[in-house]
Enzyme design. Structure first.
Site, PDB file in Angstrom:
ATOM      1  N   ALA A   1       0.858  -1.193   0.000  1.00 44.35           N
ATOM      2  CA  ALA A   1       0.000   0.000   0.000  1.00 44.35           C
ATOM      3  C   ALA A   1       0.891   1.240   0.000  1.00 44.35           C
ATOM      4  O   ALA A   1       2.031   1.205   0.444  1.00 44.35           O
ATOM      5  CB  ALA A   1      -0.884  -0.014   1.233  1.00 44.35           C
TER       6      ALA A   1
ATOM      7  N   CYS B   1       3.494   2.529 -17.735  1.00 44.92           N
ATOM      8  CA  CYS B   1       2.719   1.346 -18.139  1.00 44.92           C
ATOM      9  C   CYS B   1       1.349   1.248 -17.485  1.00 44.92           C
ATOM     10  O   CYS B   1       0.327   1.292 -18.180  1.00 44.92           O
ATOM     11  CB  CYS B   1       3.528   0.088 -17.846  1.00 44.92           C
ATOM     12  SG  CYS B   1       5.124   0.102 -18.672  1.00 44.92           S
TER      13      CYS B   1
HETATM   14  C1  UGA Z   1       4.998  -2.913 -15.058  1.00 44.58           C
HETATM   15  C2  UGA Z   1       4.790  -4.429 -14.893  1.00 44.58           C
HETATM   16  O1  UGA Z   1       5.155  -4.827 -13.572  1.00 44.58           O
HETATM   17  C3  UGA Z   1       5.635  -5.204 -15.899  1.00 44.58           C
HETATM   18  O2  UGA Z   1       5.353  -6.596 -15.793  1.00 44.58           O
HETATM   19  C4  UGA Z   1       5.278  -4.715 -17.306  1.00 44.58           C
HETATM   20  O3  UGA Z   1       6.075  -5.357 -18.292  1.00 44.58           O
HETATM   21  C5  UGA Z   1       5.511  -3.219 -17.395  1.00 44.58           C
HETATM   22  O4  UGA Z   1       4.708  -2.551 -16.411  1.00 44.58           O
HETATM   23  C6  UGA Z   1       5.131  -2.776 -18.771  1.00 44.58           C
HETATM   24  O5  UGA Z   1       3.965  -2.926 -19.137  1.00 44.58           O
HETATM   25  O6  UGA Z   1       6.015  -2.395 -19.545  1.00 44.58           O
HETATM   26  P1  UGA Z   1       6.872  -1.155 -14.279  1.00 44.58           P
HETATM   27  O7  UGA Z   1       5.905  -0.095 -14.741  1.00 44.58           O
HETATM   28  O8  UGA Z   1       8.298  -1.057 -14.669  1.00 44.58           O
HETATM   29  O9  UGA Z   1       6.366  -2.611 -14.752  1.00 44.58           O
HETATM   30  O10 UGA Z   1       6.861  -1.118 -12.688  1.00 44.58           O
HETATM   31  P2  UGA Z   1       6.173  -1.952 -11.504  1.00 44.58           P
HETATM   32  O11 UGA Z   1       7.237  -2.600 -10.706  1.00 44.58           O
HETATM   33  O12 UGA Z   1       5.086  -2.816 -11.972  1.00 44.58           O
HETATM   34  O13 UGA Z   1       5.548  -0.770 -10.633  1.00 44.58           O
HETATM   35  C7  UGA Z   1       4.538   0.073 -11.160  1.00 44.58           C
HETATM   36  C8  UGA Z   1       4.056   1.028 -10.109  1.00 44.58           C
HETATM   37  O14 UGA Z   1       3.309   0.345  -9.115  1.00 44.58           O
HETATM   38  C9  UGA Z   1       5.161   1.770  -9.357  1.00 44.58           C
HETATM   39  O15 UGA Z   1       4.814   3.139  -9.233  1.00 44.58           O
HETATM   40  C10 UGA Z   1       5.201   1.107  -8.006  1.00 44.58           C
HETATM   41  O16 UGA Z   1       5.637   1.971  -6.987  1.00 44.58           O
HETATM   42  C11 UGA Z   1       3.743   0.731  -7.835  1.00 44.58           C
HETATM   43  N1  UGA Z   1       3.533  -0.399  -6.907  1.00 44.58           N
HETATM   44  C12 UGA Z   1       4.013  -1.635  -7.212  1.00 44.58           C
HETATM   45  C13 UGA Z   1       2.812  -0.204  -5.744  1.00 44.58           C
HETATM   46  O17 UGA Z   1       2.356   0.921  -5.450  1.00 44.58           O
HETATM   47  N2  UGA Z   1       2.606  -1.274  -4.907  1.00 44.58           N
HETATM   48  C14 UGA Z   1       3.073  -2.512  -5.191  1.00 44.58           C
HETATM   49  O18 UGA Z   1       2.824  -3.444  -4.392  1.00 44.58           O
HETATM   50  C15 UGA Z   1       3.799  -2.700  -6.369  1.00 44.58           C
END
Ligand code: UGA
Length: 419
Positions: free
Chosen positions: A238, A246
């Site tokens: 959270a 993305c």
């Molecule tokens: C995301 C997907 O995880 C990848 O599998 C996908 O390939 C990629 O998008 C894409 O479509 O190209 P990414 O955007 O690099 O990857 O980053 P994430 O690690 O997924 O995080 C995205 C956002 O969610 C971040 O702002 C992160 O802080 C947030 N987040 C993530 C949360 O707030 N809580 C969580 O539990 C996990």
């Protein structure tokens, strides 16, 4: 091949123009082995090519639909420039049925009378395949080399098999499931995966808000949920919500696609709404502590949308930064890799390479990105540096009890009141 000359020039001279751990080494290795070259010339790039990956941008339009004009242009150009049979692979994230449209465009272009290119063009067979990308920024190299799965969609088994062969050497080192399917199914797997991950984040953020009201701790709730193998522990942190290039775009695009086929995906409306609420919630927490923001100095710990990247696209920190400036605050930003970009976009913001300096004498700090350098700060260091010991922890990196014991007015997300 890219038509951004500055990017091609930078990569051609061996410099990766953005921060991504391990990528520089990989590029160095490819260049040294003579297996990796960069060009701005599509005709040269396609000359003799059997497989081409389409990695162009699909930026969101005002109505949420992705702009597929760049994808279409690649299709037209490939139809003109391909010198032999080619599998054109969609890597860019595209809505279901883009591949079908792309095939139509290519066929139409190939059939066009008076087309300027070679006489053999009619005999060149171009097939479209889909091979969605699942890598995350910040761990892109290891996600690419050690994927959870590889998805390949195509209209014919031959085209799918050609794409699968690209991965054969990698699969020899790291075995993973390969899903061979049709084009729309492969395309949909990508949108459904990102939308589901975003849904998990918004779900836990909704739970966090209940936790605040009933005095429960969302981090322990998530841990307790995550031990259930059917739920699993991932993407249940959270906080300020999701940003990046993305999730926001893909959730909007998937919603738009569903609307265009007559299904109202109300769940995704809620996902987006909850995500936006989290930023406002953090601002409310700040205001509840410092009252007015006019002439107050607020330090943002982290600017990138997540650790491990210098990407600021849709970063929640930028929403806070703009809101703070609007309300008359002086904004300081600490980020280990993104301060150059922050300064370029917001010259009035003070940027710092050292978190303690950024905190010194500030009225409050907000944790926006859970960098290790931020996690490493101790409550005592924060109390000593801050002018007023107020910390809004938008990523739940600190221990509330330790913070409060050190005298910090601490607000996490969904962490109830310590009992
Ligand atoms: C995301 C997907 O995880 C990848 O599998 C996908 O390939 C990629 O998008 C894409 O479509 O190209 P990414 O955007 O690099 O990857 O980053 P994430 O690690 O997924 O995080 C995205 C956002 O969610 C971040 O702002 C992160 O802080 C947030 N987040 C993530 C949360 O707030 N809580 C969580 O539990 C996990």
């Amino acid at each position: 091949m890219d038509d951004d000359a500055a990017k091609v020039e930078s990569l051609g001279s061996g410099r990766v123009p953005f921060y991504e751990p391990g990528l520089q080494e990989l590029v160095d290795e490819g260049r040294a082995a003579g297996r990796l070259t960069f060009t701005g010339d599509l005709r040269a790039a396609l000359d003799g090519t059997e497989i081409a990956f389409v990695c162009v941008g699909t930026p969101g339009l005002a109505d949420g639909a992705p702009n597929l004009a760049y994808v279409e242009r690649v299709g037209r150009d490939a139809a003109v420039f391909a010198t032999n049979d080619l599998v054109l692979v969609e890597k860019s994230t595209v809505p279901a049925n883009t591949g079908v449209r792309l095939s139509q465009i290519i066929q139409r272009e190939q059939a066009r009378t008076g087309s300027p290119e070679g006489a053999d063009k009619d005999r060149v067979r171009i097939e479209v395949a889909s091979n969605p990308e699942f890598l995350r920024e910040g761990s892109a190299v290891s996600d690419t080399l050690h994927p959870d799965r590889i998805v390949i969609g195509s209209a014919t088994p031959d085209a799918g098999e050609t794409v699968r062969r690209v991965y054969e050497p990698m699969l020899a080192d790291h075995d993973c499931p390969v899903v061979m399917t049709d084009l729309p199914t492969a395309e949909l797997i990508k949108h459904a995966s990102n939308a589901f991950l975003a849904t998990r984040i918004s779900f836990i953020n909704a739970v966090a808000q209940i936790c605040e009201q009933v005095g429960a701790d969302v981090t322990t709730v998530a841990q307790g949920m995550g031990y259930d193998k059917r739920i699993g522990p991932h993407f249940l942190n959270a906080g300020l919500g999701y940003g990046g290039s993305c999730f926001p775009k893909d959730v909007a695009a998937f919603h738009h696609l569903s609307e265009s086929v007559g299904y109202e995906f109300r769940l995704l409306d809620a996902v987006r709404q909850i995500n936006g609420d989290m930023r406002r919630l953090v601002m409310d927490k700040l205001r509840s502590e410092v009252w007015h923001l006019q002439d107050k100095t607020v330090t943002l710990l982290g600017a990138a949308f997540k650790p491990g990247t210098d990407d600021l696209r849709e970063a929640p920190a930028l929403y806070l930064l703009e809101q703070l400036l609007d309300e008359g605050a002086t904004v300081r930003v600490y980020d280990p890799v993104a301060t150059g970009q922050v300064k370029e976009r917001y010259p009035q913001v003070e940027v710092f390479e050292d978190p303690i300096e950024a905190l010194t004498d500030a009225h409050a700090a907000i944790v926006c990105t859970e960098w290790d350098q931020v996690r490493a700060l101790t409550p005592a260091q924060m109390v000593a540096a801050l002018g007023y010991p107020i910390v809004i922890d938008g990523r739940n990196v600190f221990d509330p009890q330790a913070m409060e014991a050190a005298g910090v007015a601490y607000h996490g997300i969904g962490r109830g009141s310590p009992q």
